[in-house]
Design a protein around this motif. Sequence first.
Motif, PDB file in Angstrom:
ATOM      1  N   LEU A 106       0.950  -1.270  -0.127  1.00  0.00           N
ATOM      2  CA  LEU A 106       0.004   0.057   0.155  1.00  0.00           C
ATOM      3  C   LEU A 106       0.861   1.220   0.040  1.00  0.00           C
ATOM      4  O   LEU A 106       2.080   1.111   0.279  1.00  0.00           O
ATOM      5  N   PRO A 107       0.251   2.355  -0.168  1.00  0.00           N
ATOM      6  CA  PRO A 107       1.128   3.640  -0.437  1.00  0.00           C
ATOM      7  C   PRO A 107       1.914   3.974   0.885  1.00  0.00           C
ATOM      8  O   PRO A 107       2.675   4.612   0.826  1.00  0.00           O
ATOM      9  N   ASN A 108       1.191   3.496   2.062  1.00  0.00           N
ATOM     10  CA  ASN A 108       1.722   3.652   3.484  1.00  0.00           C
ATOM     11  C   ASN A 108       2.921   2.816   3.733  1.00  0.00           C
ATOM     12  O   ASN A 108       3.381   2.733   4.741  1.00  0.00           O
ATOM     13  N   SER A 167     -14.522  -3.309   4.039  1.00  0.00           N
ATOM     14  CA  SER A 167     -14.723  -2.715   5.231  1.00  0.00           C
ATOM     15  C   SER A 167     -13.088  -2.234   5.588  1.00  0.00           C
ATOM     16  O   SER A 167     -12.689  -1.003   5.906  1.00  0.00           O
ATOM     17  N   LYS A 168     -12.387  -3.117   5.307  1.00  0.00           N
ATOM     18  CA  LYS A 168     -10.872  -2.731   5.715  1.00  0.00           C
ATOM     19  C   LYS A 168     -10.278  -1.981   4.799  1.00  0.00           C
ATOM     20  O   LYS A 168      -9.200  -1.225   5.289  1.00  0.00           O
ATOM     21  N   LYS A 174      -9.379   5.826   4.280  1.00  0.00           N
ATOM     22  CA  LYS A 174      -9.432   7.130   5.156  1.00  0.00           C
ATOM     23  C   LYS A 174      -8.339   7.202   5.788  1.00  0.00           C
ATOM     24  O   LYS A 174      -8.126   8.419   6.091  1.00  0.00           O
ATOM     25  N   ALA A 175      -7.450   6.278   6.534  1.00  0.00           N
ATOM     26  CA  ALA A 175      -6.073   6.534   7.170  1.00  0.00           C
ATOM     27  C   ALA A 175      -5.257   6.910   6.149  1.00  0.00           C
ATOM     28  O   ALA A 175      -4.613   8.091   6.789  1.00  0.00           O
ATOM     29  N   SER A 181      -3.324  14.353   4.185  1.00  0.00           N
ATOM     30  CA  SER A 181      -3.899  15.775   4.720  1.00  0.00           C
ATOM     31  C   SER A 181      -2.809  16.280   5.485  1.00  0.00           C
ATOM     32  O   SER A 181      -2.463  17.451   5.697  1.00  0.00           O
ATOM     33  N   THR A 182      -2.490  15.390   6.540  1.00  0.00           N
ATOM     34  CA  THR A 182      -1.686  15.793   7.784  1.00  0.00           C
ATOM     35  C   THR A 182      -0.248  16.289   7.120  1.00  0.00           C
ATOM     36  O   THR A 182       0.438  17.293   7.526  1.00  0.00           O
ATOM     37  N   GLN A 183       0.181  15.459   6.277  1.00  0.00           N
ATOM     38  CA  GLN A 183       1.605  15.685   5.612  1.00  0.00           C
ATOM     39  C   GLN A 183       1.435  17.083   4.901  1.00  0.00           C
ATOM     40  O   GLN A 183       2.416  17.866   4.789  1.00  0.00           O
ATOM     41  N   ARG A 184       0.447  17.321   4.131  1.00  0.00           N
ATOM     42  CA  ARG A 184       0.369  18.415   3.343  1.00  0.00           C
ATOM     43  C   ARG A 184       0.211  19.711   4.286  1.00  0.00           C
ATOM     44  O   ARG A 184       0.917  20.957   3.989  1.00  0.00           O
TER      45      ARG A 184
END
Length: 218
Positions: A106-108, A167-168, A174-175, A181-184
């Motif tokens: 995943l991207p993270n 659902s996962k 969302k995470a 958003s936080t990084q931006r």
Amino acid sequence: MFKVLVIGDLGVGKTSIIKRYVHQFFSVHYRATIGVDFALKVINWDTDTLIRLQLWDIAGQERFGNMTRVYYKEAVGAFIVFDVTRASTFEAVQKWKNDLDNKVILPNGSPVPVVLLANKCDQAKEGLVNNASQMDEYCSDRGFLGWFETSAKEDINISEAAKYLVSKILENEKANNFLASTQRDLDSIVLKSNISSPETNASRNTSTVEPQKSGCCS
């Protein structure tokens, strides 16, 4: 659109599971998948969310193994399927899980979420699948979200397993959006702090001039 892989050994029922889930249809006359096949499932998740699920039916034959990196690209979830009537297909599960983990993340940076499907549960079972607690432990130890006994023929737990995986996927989405958003926001703060005010620039550019001392004649 969410890309979900359906992988596992030849003949475990991957195509049957997809046909049952997408078209509510079952047939005993499927041909082996050549390379890869696709199906689209549109889900009205809730009043505000419409999900398009692209299911990739990956061939289980060994000769297609060198193509899996291409097939796995950009996947956000996966089902690994085995046939409860053939213990050898369960033994191959870890091979498929390792292949997946080695070729897509995943991207993270975390592994793609995977649900294990013990298919053809309407028939006599072989091996570990007869012990639910050991199956739970197996999944926990090997990084599976969980497992479901399924039957494409009898329509057992197909929709339930898909709902659980989706659902996962949504939780991860969302995470990831929150982290992005936080990084931006952090990048914006750093950028602003690096931009000096005009007054600061002016003070930096002003040279300190020592007053000239006048000499006297004797």
